[in-house]
Design a protein around this motif. Structure first.
Motif, mmCIF file in Angstrom:
data_model
loop_
_atom_site.group_PDB
_atom_site.id
_atom_site.type_symbol
_atom_site.label_atom_id
_atom_site.label_comp_id
_atom_site.label_asym_id
_atom_site.label_seq_id
_atom_site.Cartn_x
_atom_site.Cartn_y
_atom_site.Cartn_z
ATOM 1 N N VAL A 130 -4.723 0.356 -3.929
ATOM 2 C CA VAL A 130 -4.090 -0.748 -3.197
ATOM 3 C C VAL A 130 -2.884 -1.276 -3.979
ATOM 4 N N GLY A 131 -3.070 -1.551 -5.253
ATOM 5 C CA GLY A 131 -1.976 -2.074 -6.073
ATOM 6 C C GLY A 131 -0.813 -1.111 -6.180
ATOM 7 N N ALA A 132 -1.103 0.182 -6.161
ATOM 8 C CA ALA A 132 -0.048 1.192 -6.293
ATOM 9 C C ALA A 132 0.903 1.193 -5.101
ATOM 10 N N ILE A 133 0.442 0.752 -3.940
ATOM 11 C CA ILE A 133 1.339 0.664 -2.780
ATOM 12 C C ILE A 133 2.505 -0.257 -3.097
ATOM 13 N N PHE A 134 2.216 -1.379 -3.721
ATOM 14 C CA PHE A 134 3.256 -2.345 -4.039
ATOM 15 C C PHE A 134 4.053 -1.901 -5.262
ATOM 16 N N SER A 135 3.371 -1.314 -6.208
ATOM 17 C CA SER A 135 4.029 -0.831 -7.414
ATOM 18 C C SER A 135 5.044 0.266 -7.096
#
Length: 148
Positions: A130-135
């Motif tokens: 999930v965090g990697a989408i924004f990263s």
């Protein structure tokens, strides 16, 4: 008519990874320390997490090579046929989330006493996806904007 000399593609440099790191960490941070993201990830299936990983790869590739018309993946340095810039982007996108989660001790904070060790590892994987989408958005944007 003036002939233009063909331009050689600029090689991938350490500075490019540094730009990706700045963008990746900048946008990953808020999602690593948000309880709602950890709850969402805990309730996602592994299928959803794998689909999210696919979205990260698609966003990264599209941002580097489709949105930026000056870049051609065939002209870049590659490892096993995969552009080095793209490999770096994926390492930064997922790695920045992992590093921040570890630095902030987020798994212990948000998952303390809730699951077994195996389930905690799966939840961490899902949260990283999930965090990697924004990263990846931050990392690819920084790479594209600052490498002109």
């Amino acid at each position: 008519m003036k002939l233009k000399r063909p331009s050689r593609p600029r090689g991938f440099r350490v500075a490019d990874s540094a730009q990706q790191l700045v963008g990746g960490f900048l946008l990953a941070g808020p999602f690593v320390v948000t309880e709602e993201v950890w709850v969402l990830a805990a309730n996602m299936s592994v299928f959803h997490a794998l689909a999210t990983v696919g979205v990260v790869f698609a966003i990264g590739y599209a941002t580097l090579y489709k949105a930026d018309t000056n870049r051609d993946p065939d002209d870049e340095q590659n490892v096993g046929g995969i552009p080095l810039r793209f490999i770096s982007l994926m390492l930064v996108s997922f790695g920045s989330v992992v590093i921040l989660a570890a630095l902030f001790d987020a798994p212990d904070t948000f998952l303390r006493g809730t699951e077994s060790n195996g389930a905690i590892a799966v939840t961490i994987f899902k949260t990283v996806s999930v965090g990697a989408i924004f990263s990846v958005v931050g990392a690819a944007t920084a790479d594209s904007v600052f490498s002109q």
